[in-house]
Design an enzyme around this catalytic site. Structure first.
Site, PDB file in Angstrom:
ATOM      1  N   LYS A   1       4.696  -0.989  12.402  1.00  0.00           N
ATOM      2  CA  LYS A   1       5.288   0.352  12.326  1.00  0.00           C
ATOM      3  C   LYS A   1       6.103   0.701  13.571  1.00  0.00           C
ATOM      4  O   LYS A   1       5.964   0.080  14.620  1.00  0.00           O
ATOM      5  CB  LYS A   1       4.193   1.380  12.042  1.00  0.00           C
ATOM      6  CG  LYS A   1       3.774   1.284  10.566  1.00  0.00           C
ATOM      7  CD  LYS A   1       3.055   2.475  10.054  1.00  0.00           C
ATOM      8  CE  LYS A   1       2.855   2.302   8.541  1.00  0.00           C
ATOM      9  NZ  LYS A   1       1.714   3.051   8.047  1.00  0.00           N
TER      10      LYS A   1
ATOM     11  N   ARG B   1      -4.504  -2.653   6.594  1.00  0.00           N
ATOM     12  CA  ARG B   1      -3.395  -2.922   5.666  1.00  0.00           C
ATOM     13  C   ARG B   1      -2.274  -3.568   6.471  1.00  0.00           C
ATOM     14  O   ARG B   1      -1.720  -2.933   7.358  1.00  0.00           O
ATOM     15  CB  ARG B   1      -2.936  -1.606   5.039  1.00  0.00           C
ATOM     16  CG  ARG B   1      -1.775  -1.732   4.081  1.00  0.00           C
ATOM     17  CD  ARG B   1      -1.362  -0.361   3.557  1.00  0.00           C
ATOM     18  NE  ARG B   1      -0.265  -0.465   2.637  1.00  0.00           N
ATOM     19  CZ  ARG B   1       1.021  -0.515   2.999  1.00  0.00           C
ATOM     20  NH1 ARG B   1       1.358  -0.495   4.273  1.00  0.00           N
ATOM     21  NH2 ARG B   1       1.960  -0.620   2.085  1.00  0.00           N
TER      22      ARG B   1
HETATM   23  N1  HH2 Z   1       1.757   2.822   5.154  1.00  0.00           N
HETATM   24  C1  HH2 Z   1       2.784   2.575   4.314  1.00  0.00           C
HETATM   25  C2  HH2 Z   1       2.581   2.535   2.935  1.00  0.00           C
HETATM   26  N2  HH2 Z   1       1.352   2.692   2.418  1.00  0.00           N
HETATM   27  N3  HH2 Z   1      -0.951   3.076   2.710  1.00  0.00           N
HETATM   28  C3  HH2 Z   1      -2.001   3.330   3.524  1.00  0.00           C
HETATM   29  N4  HH2 Z   1      -3.230   3.489   3.007  1.00  0.00           N
HETATM   30  N5  HH2 Z   1      -1.845   3.397   4.887  1.00  0.00           N
HETATM   31  C4  HH2 Z   1      -0.635   3.253   5.478  1.00  0.00           C
HETATM   32  O1  HH2 Z   1      -0.554   3.369   6.719  1.00  0.00           O
HETATM   33  C5  HH2 Z   1       0.500   3.003   4.641  1.00  0.00           C
HETATM   34  C6  HH2 Z   1       0.303   2.923   3.230  1.00  0.00           C
HETATM   35  C7  HH2 Z   1       4.145   2.359   4.873  1.00  0.00           C
HETATM   36  O2  HH2 Z   1       4.393   1.024   5.148  1.00  0.00           O
HETATM   37  P1  HH2 Z   1       5.097  -0.066   4.182  1.00  0.00           P
HETATM   38  O3  HH2 Z   1       4.506  -0.072   2.813  1.00  0.00           O
HETATM   39  O4  HH2 Z   1       5.024  -1.366   4.854  1.00  0.00           O
HETATM   40  O5  HH2 Z   1       6.606   0.350   4.111  1.00  0.00           O
HETATM   41  P2  HH2 Z   1       7.419   1.218   3.069  1.00  0.00           P
HETATM   42  O6  HH2 Z   1       6.772   2.549   2.949  1.00  0.00           O
HETATM   43  O7  HH2 Z   1       8.801   1.285   3.687  1.00  0.00           O
HETATM   44  O8  HH2 Z   1       7.418   0.505   1.751  1.00  0.00           O
END
Ligand code: HH2
Length: 276
Positions: A214, A256
């Protein structure tokens, strides 16, 4: 188990659950576009399972700050074929804010609703599936414009415990709470939450954490790669594993992550035990 300098035992009795991120989107902040084709997504899921993932988190809508909102139809088209293909060989969570998507995903084989809106506790109870209640201030379109808290740790914790207890009272059995790093939070807020993560580990609900790659890490690591500005998302491996390790050492139950192999090694070494 490790001894702290004060002689306290930091008890990590079992390796944390490693949740592998599988974004089937064109625009996720780190892996956007890489696994948009179902075959590529399924191959990635197999790879993460071979690296030690315990569950695969399939998401069809990027929730990065300012991300374009996709319709439920598009989200369904993206995630359902992938969940159907992955569920026969791996436990699956669906990462969604939308009830219609969560319902269809569970019908397709998902057993956990990873809910960045923390609103689907009643649905998880109804469907008898796991639920990750994540805290977000505002919504992805505007959440980073002016995040504000008087006491970020106390407010996020209270909010999550309230939501989780409501769901438990409705019959939800497997409920995690997640402070939601980067969701309506400044870098300072994120670092305060991570530093205080043991305050979320009360034993009442297991805690989930998502710091992987992040932007707070990118800003912390700025110029560590010799380039001006935040370190790039795919160059945050060591920082990501360190933040996950910090969380696991403080009792976090689920991390995660994008980088499954390295995080799994950290989980095993911390616990001094290999689950396989
Ligand atoms: N962060 C993201 C998405 N889902 N779910 C949980 N439980 N906790 C988190 O910190 C979290 C999450 C954001 O990251 P990512 O899916 O990698 O990216 P994007 O939202 O751009 O798809």
């Amino acid at each position: 188990m490790f001894l702290t300098p004060e002689g306290h035992v930091a008890a990590v009795t079992k390796p944390a659950t490693v949740m592998g991120i599988l974004n089937v989107t064109p625009d996720s902040f780190s892996d956007g576009g890489l696994y948009a084709a179902p075959e590529a997504a399924v191959a990635r899921a197999r790879q993460m399972m071979s690296e030690g993932a315990d569950i695969i988190d399939v998401g069809g809508e990027s929730t990065r700050p300012g991300a374009e909102v996709v319709g439920v139809d598009v989200e369904l088209q993206r995630v359902i074929p992938v969940i159907e293909a992955v569920a026969p060989f791996a436990p699956v969570a669906v990462d969604t804010r939308h009830e219609e998507v969560a319902r269809a995903a569970v019908a397709a084989g998902a057993t956990v609703i990873n809910d960045v809106s923390a609103s689907m506790g009643p649905l998880a109870a109804e469907l008898d599936v796991g639920w990750i209640a994540m805290h977000m201030q505002g919504d992805p379109a505007s959440m980073q414009q002016a995040p504000h808290y008087v006491d970020v740790v106390a407010e996020v914790r209270e909010y999550l415990l309230t939501r989780a207890r409501q769901a438990r009272n409705l019959g939800a059995k497997n409920v995690w709470i997640d402070p939601g790093f980067g969701f309506g939070k400044t870098m300072e807020h994120n670092l305060q939450l991570l530093a205080a993560i043991d305050g979320f580990v009360t034993g009442e609900f297991p805690v989930a954490v998502g710091t992987s790659r992040k932007s707070t890490l990118g800003k912390l690591l700025a110029a560590s790669d010799g380039v001006d500005g935040p370190t790039a998302a795919d160059d945050r491996l060591e920082g990501s594993v360190t933040s996950a390790t910090f969380a696991m050492l403080h009792g976090v139950d689920l991390v995660r992550v994008h980088d499954v192999k390295a995080t799994k090694q950290a989980a095993i070494v911390l616990a001094g035990a290999n689950p396989s």
